[in-house]
Write a protein that holds these residues in place. Structure first.
Motif, PDB file in Angstrom:
ATOM      1  N   UNK A  70       0.835  -1.207   0.000  1.00  0.00           N
ATOM      2  CA  UNK A  70       0.000   0.000   0.000  1.00  0.00           C
ATOM      3  C   UNK A  70       0.869   1.256   0.000  1.00  0.00           C
ATOM      4  N   UNK A  71       1.990   1.207   0.700  1.00  0.00           N
ATOM      5  CA  UNK A  71       2.886   2.378   0.740  1.00  0.00           C
ATOM      6  C   UNK A  71       3.632   2.560  -0.573  1.00  0.00           C
ATOM      7  N   UNK A  72       3.931   1.446  -1.250  1.00  0.00           N
ATOM      8  CA  UNK A  72       4.736   1.532  -2.470  1.00  0.00           C
ATOM      9  C   UNK A  72       3.880   1.769  -3.719  1.00  0.00           C
ATOM     10  N   UNK A  73       2.581   1.486  -3.620  1.00  0.00           N
ATOM     11  CA  UNK A  73       1.723   1.577  -4.807  1.00  0.00           C
ATOM     12  C   UNK A  73       1.463   3.031  -5.196  1.00  0.00           C
ATOM     13  N   UNK A  74       1.489   3.287  -6.492  1.00  0.00           N
ATOM     14  CA  UNK A  74       1.109   4.608  -7.006  1.00  0.00           C
ATOM     15  C   UNK A  74      -0.042   4.428  -7.997  1.00  0.00           C
ATOM     16  N   UNK A  75      -0.895   5.426  -8.070  1.00  0.00           N
ATOM     17  CA  UNK A  75      -1.995   5.378  -9.027  1.00  0.00           C
ATOM     18  C   UNK A  75      -1.428   5.600 -10.433  1.00  0.00           C
ATOM     19  N   UNK A  76      -2.056   5.004 -11.431  1.00  0.00           N
ATOM     20  CA  UNK A  76      -1.662   5.262 -12.821  1.00  0.00           C
ATOM     21  C   UNK A  76      -2.764   6.080 -13.491  1.00  0.00           C
ATOM     22  N   UNK A  77      -2.552   6.401 -14.756  1.00  0.00           N
ATOM     23  CA  UNK A  77      -3.583   7.157 -15.487  1.00  0.00           C
ATOM     24  C   UNK A  77      -4.806   6.314 -15.758  1.00  0.00           C
ATOM     25  N   UNK A  78      -4.659   5.004 -15.587  1.00  0.00           N
ATOM     26  CA  UNK A  78      -5.796   4.108 -15.817  1.00  0.00           C
ATOM     27  C   UNK A  78      -6.598   4.007 -14.518  1.00  0.00           C
ATOM     28  N   UNK A  79      -7.866   4.377 -14.537  1.00  0.00           N
ATOM     29  CA  UNK A  79      -8.665   4.267 -13.317  1.00  0.00           C
ATOM     30  C   UNK A  79      -8.637   2.834 -12.776  1.00  0.00           C
ATOM     31  N   UNK A  80      -8.523   2.700 -11.470  1.00  0.00           N
ATOM     32  CA  UNK A  80      -8.503   1.419 -10.754  1.00  0.00           C
ATOM     33  C   UNK A  80      -7.218   0.616 -10.954  1.00  0.00           C
ATOM     34  N   UNK A  81      -6.265   1.133 -11.712  1.00  0.00           N
ATOM     35  CA  UNK A  81      -4.987   0.404 -11.876  1.00  0.00           C
ATOM     36  C   UNK A  81      -3.881   1.103 -11.091  1.00  0.00           C
ATOM     37  N   UNK A  82      -3.354   0.405 -10.084  1.00  0.00           N
ATOM     38  CA  UNK A  82      -2.217   0.907  -9.319  1.00  0.00           C
ATOM     39  C   UNK A  82      -0.970   0.119  -9.690  1.00  0.00           C
ATOM     40  N   UNK A  83       0.170   0.740  -9.453  1.00  0.00           N
ATOM     41  CA  UNK A  83       1.449   0.108  -9.805  1.00  0.00           C
ATOM     42  C   UNK A  83       2.401   0.172  -8.626  1.00  0.00           C
ATOM     43  N   UNK A  84       3.072  -0.945  -8.375  1.00  0.00           N
ATOM     44  CA  UNK A  84       4.260  -0.896  -7.520  1.00  0.00           C
ATOM     45  C   UNK A  84       5.447  -0.918  -8.473  1.00  0.00           C
ATOM     46  N   UNK A  85       6.129   0.220  -8.603  1.00  0.00           N
ATOM     47  CA  UNK A  85       7.169   0.327  -9.628  1.00  0.00           C
ATOM     48  C   UNK A  85       8.442  -0.432  -9.270  1.00  0.00           C
ATOM     49  N   UNK A  86       9.262  -0.639 -10.285  1.00  0.00           N
ATOM     50  CA  UNK A  86      10.586  -1.230 -10.077  1.00  0.00           C
ATOM     51  C   UNK A  86      11.644  -0.149 -10.250  1.00  0.00           C
ATOM     52  N   UNK A  87      12.684  -0.257  -9.479  1.00  0.00           N
ATOM     53  CA  UNK A  87      13.829   0.626  -9.658  1.00  0.00           C
ATOM     54  C   UNK A  87      15.071  -0.242  -9.863  1.00  0.00           C
ATOM     55  N   UNK A  88      16.175   0.379 -10.208  1.00  0.00           N
ATOM     56  CA  UNK A  88      17.383  -0.414 -10.464  1.00  0.00           C
ATOM     57  C   UNK A  88      17.886  -1.124  -9.208  1.00  0.00           C
ATOM     58  N   UNK A  89      17.477  -0.634  -8.017  1.00  0.00           N
ATOM     59  CA  UNK A  89      17.831  -1.339  -6.767  1.00  0.00           C
ATOM     60  C   UNK A  89      17.525  -2.825  -6.865  1.00  0.00           C
TER      61      UNK A  89
END
Ligand code: ADP
Ligand code: MG
Length: 261
Positions: A70-89
């Motif tokens: 829940x802390x890592x998720x961000x909303x996307x431009x698509x309604x109801x679609x959230x993303x937990x992104x990846x980084x190079x870490x």
């Protein structure tokens, strides 16, 4: 929440394209969808328009226990679609996880803690069978395998299925194969046709009816930070992913009926 891992240890077979567009189609029919980008390359994150400067918390933080989903998720431009992104870490995570307790169960624990927040979680796996993919297979109830419609499509599949068997015997007895989807199919190419026939002969009903055609719109969409379904809903690639989503929903519904019976 149902979790579907999108995995195949081969690169460039359509995992990310499938994860993004299936996630979008499921969100479009009203599901609350979480897309977890588990590939250090971060293509799923870029593909849904979450640029590197917007990736404050990531799937890496979730795996090492520094953030909840829940802390890592961000909303996307698509309604109801959230993303937990990846980084190079995340590219170091395979090594860091080795020394952590419960090294294959960390995504599963994070999902359990997020129960109720989303209806479906799709995990876009990296092109390997290392600890990242194992975390996805341990967390998921269902596995979706994209296969590229080319000569060596089936090569490497036995290795993936062997890994699935080991996961079932150990950390996740309930893991099922939701289906295999053929991607990048070229209608004009006899080889594509032959591969599709061979794959069906070999794997039977586990192969989805829907075949995703090779379609340049699917490969253009990520550079606009948009799922193809938003970028061009009417292109053949998008239409295929809408059909695939329908098949996925049908299979999931049958499975939950079987469970209830
Ligand atoms: P993976 O995640 O398995 O590495 P991708 O989904 O990133 O595979 O696909 C690899 C490349 O092929 C990407 O550039 C993607 O845009 C492109 N691609 C994927 N599926 C299709 C398709 N059906 N038609 C045309 N290009 C595709
Ligand atoms: Mg990918």
């Amino acid at each position: 929440m149902i979790c579907i891992a999108v995995a195949n240890q081969k690169g460039g077979v359509g995992k990310t394209t499938t994860a993004i567009n299936l996630a979008t189609a499921l969100a479009a029919i009203g599901r609350r969808v979480l897309l977890v980008d588990l590939d250090p390359q971060g293509n799923a994150s870029t593909g849904v328009g979450v640029g590197r400067d917007q990736r404050e918390r990531s799937s890496y933080d979730v795996l090492i226990g520094a953030a909840s989903l829940a802390e890592a998720a961000v909303a996307t431009r698509v309604p109801r679609l959230d993303l937990v992104p990846a980084t190079v870490d995340l590219s170091g995570a395979e090594i860091e996880l080795v020394d952590l307790p419960n090294r294959t169960g960390r995504l599963g624990d994070a999902l359990a803690a997020a129960a109720g927040r989303w209806d479906v979680c799709l995990v876009d796996c990296p092109p390997s069978l290392g600890l990242l993919t194992l975390n996805a297979l341990a967390a998921a109830q269902q596995l979706l395998i994209p296969l590229q419609s080319e000569f060596f499509a089936l090569e490497g599949l036995s290795q993936l299925l062997g890994t699935v068997e080991r996961v079932r015997q150990g950390m996740n007895p309930g893991l099922e194969i939701l289906g295999v989807v053929l991607t990048m199919f070229d209608r004009r190419n006899n080889l594509s046709q032959q591969v599709a026939e061979d794959v069906r002969a070999c794997l039977g009903g586990v192969v989805f009816e829907t075949i995703v055609p090779r379609n340049v719109r699917l490969s253009e969409a990520p550079s606009h930070g948009l799922p193809a379904l938003i970028y061009d809903l009417r292109c053949p690639g998008s239409e295929a992913y809408v059909r695939l989503a329908r098949e996925v929903m049908g299979r999931l519904a049958r499975l939950s009926e079987m469970e209830a019976a």
